[in-house]
Design a protein around this motif. Structure first.
Motif, mmCIF file in Angstrom:
data_model
loop_
_atom_site.group_PDB
_atom_site.id
_atom_site.type_symbol
_atom_site.label_atom_id
_atom_site.label_comp_id
_atom_site.label_asym_id
_atom_site.label_seq_id
_atom_site.Cartn_x
_atom_site.Cartn_y
_atom_site.Cartn_z
ATOM 1 N N VAL A 53 0.842 -1.202 0.000
ATOM 2 C CA VAL A 53 0.000 0.000 0.000
ATOM 3 C C VAL A 53 0.874 1.248 0.000
ATOM 4 N N LYS A 57 0.869 4.108 -2.790
ATOM 5 C CA LYS A 57 0.634 5.529 -2.489
ATOM 6 C C LYS A 57 1.718 6.394 -3.112
ATOM 7 N N LEU A 103 -5.049 1.189 -5.356
ATOM 8 C CA LEU A 103 -4.768 1.584 -3.977
ATOM 9 C C LEU A 103 -6.004 1.391 -3.093
ATOM 10 N N LYS A 106 -6.536 -2.305 -2.410
ATOM 11 C CA LYS A 106 -5.555 -2.836 -1.457
ATOM 12 C C LYS A 106 -5.873 -2.372 -0.038
ATOM 13 N N GLU A 107 -6.320 -1.152 0.107
ATOM 14 C CA GLU A 107 -6.698 -0.673 1.440
ATOM 15 C C GLU A 107 -7.882 -1.470 1.978
ATOM 16 N N ASN A 110 -6.649 -4.829 3.017
ATOM 17 C CA ASN A 110 -5.875 -4.697 4.260
ATOM 18 C C ASN A 110 -6.805 -4.597 5.465
#
Length: 179
Positions: A53, A57, A103, A106-107, A110
């Motif tokens: 991540v 970013k 992104l 993936k967040e 997570n």
């Protein structure tokens, strides 16, 4: 003699139950250890995802910066623009959008992995606490059985094997003594 035989039978049954409970506790502890190892593996996965991540970013920031520069360049130029140059700018903008979506995905992953990890850790902590309580009660029971066995005035032959199972052996024919 009948009372003593009944006592011996009861103690033998209690000890057999204790041995069975100890085996069950050992199985539970092995299962707990296996689950803890799984959680450690998942913890490593969470760390890897956090690193990914962070990299995404950074890539997103670079792409946004490039896109801003290109937009400023386009505003500064007159409408005479080169078709290839404009096409390249459009592709860069699309790449920035793709990175932004990646992104966000993936967040979300997570957050889901972290939630599962914490839930499993709580469950394992609860099970470990229960297993520790059971183990303490089994140890207390074992101590009580040993006290009862040591309090017997005579050790009949049937009781000798029972004494050895709990780690005691008679010093003489009359009284058992701890190892």
């Amino acid at each position: 003699m009948d009372a003593q035989a009944a006592t011996i039978a009861k103690l033998n049954k209690v000890l057999q139950g204790k041995l069975q409970n100890e085996k069950e506790l050992q199985d539970v502890v092995k299962q707990q250890e296996a689950k803890m190892l799984q959680l450690i593996d998942k913890s490593g996965e969470v760390t890897r995802l956090k690193e990914e991540v962070t990299q995404l970013k950074r890539s997103l920031q670079r792409a946004e910066t490039e896109a801003k520069v290109l937009w400023e360049e386009m505003r500064g130029q007159e409408a005479k623009g080169d078709a290839a140059h404009v096409q390249e700018r459009v592709l860069l903008r699309q790449e920035v959008d793709k990175l932004r979506l990646l992104l966000l995905e993936k967040e979300d992953e997570n957050v889901a992995v972290s939630g599962n990890y914490l839930e499993q850790v709580r469950g394992l902590e609860l099970r470990l606490s229960q297993a520790q309580k059971m183990l303490r009660s089994q140890e207390e029971l074992q101590e009580k059985v040993k006290e009862v066995l040591l309090a017997l005035p005579e050790v009949p032959p049937e009781l000798r094997a029972l004494l050895q199972n709990v780690g005691l052996k008679p010093n003489s024919e009359k009284s058992p003594a701890p190892l």
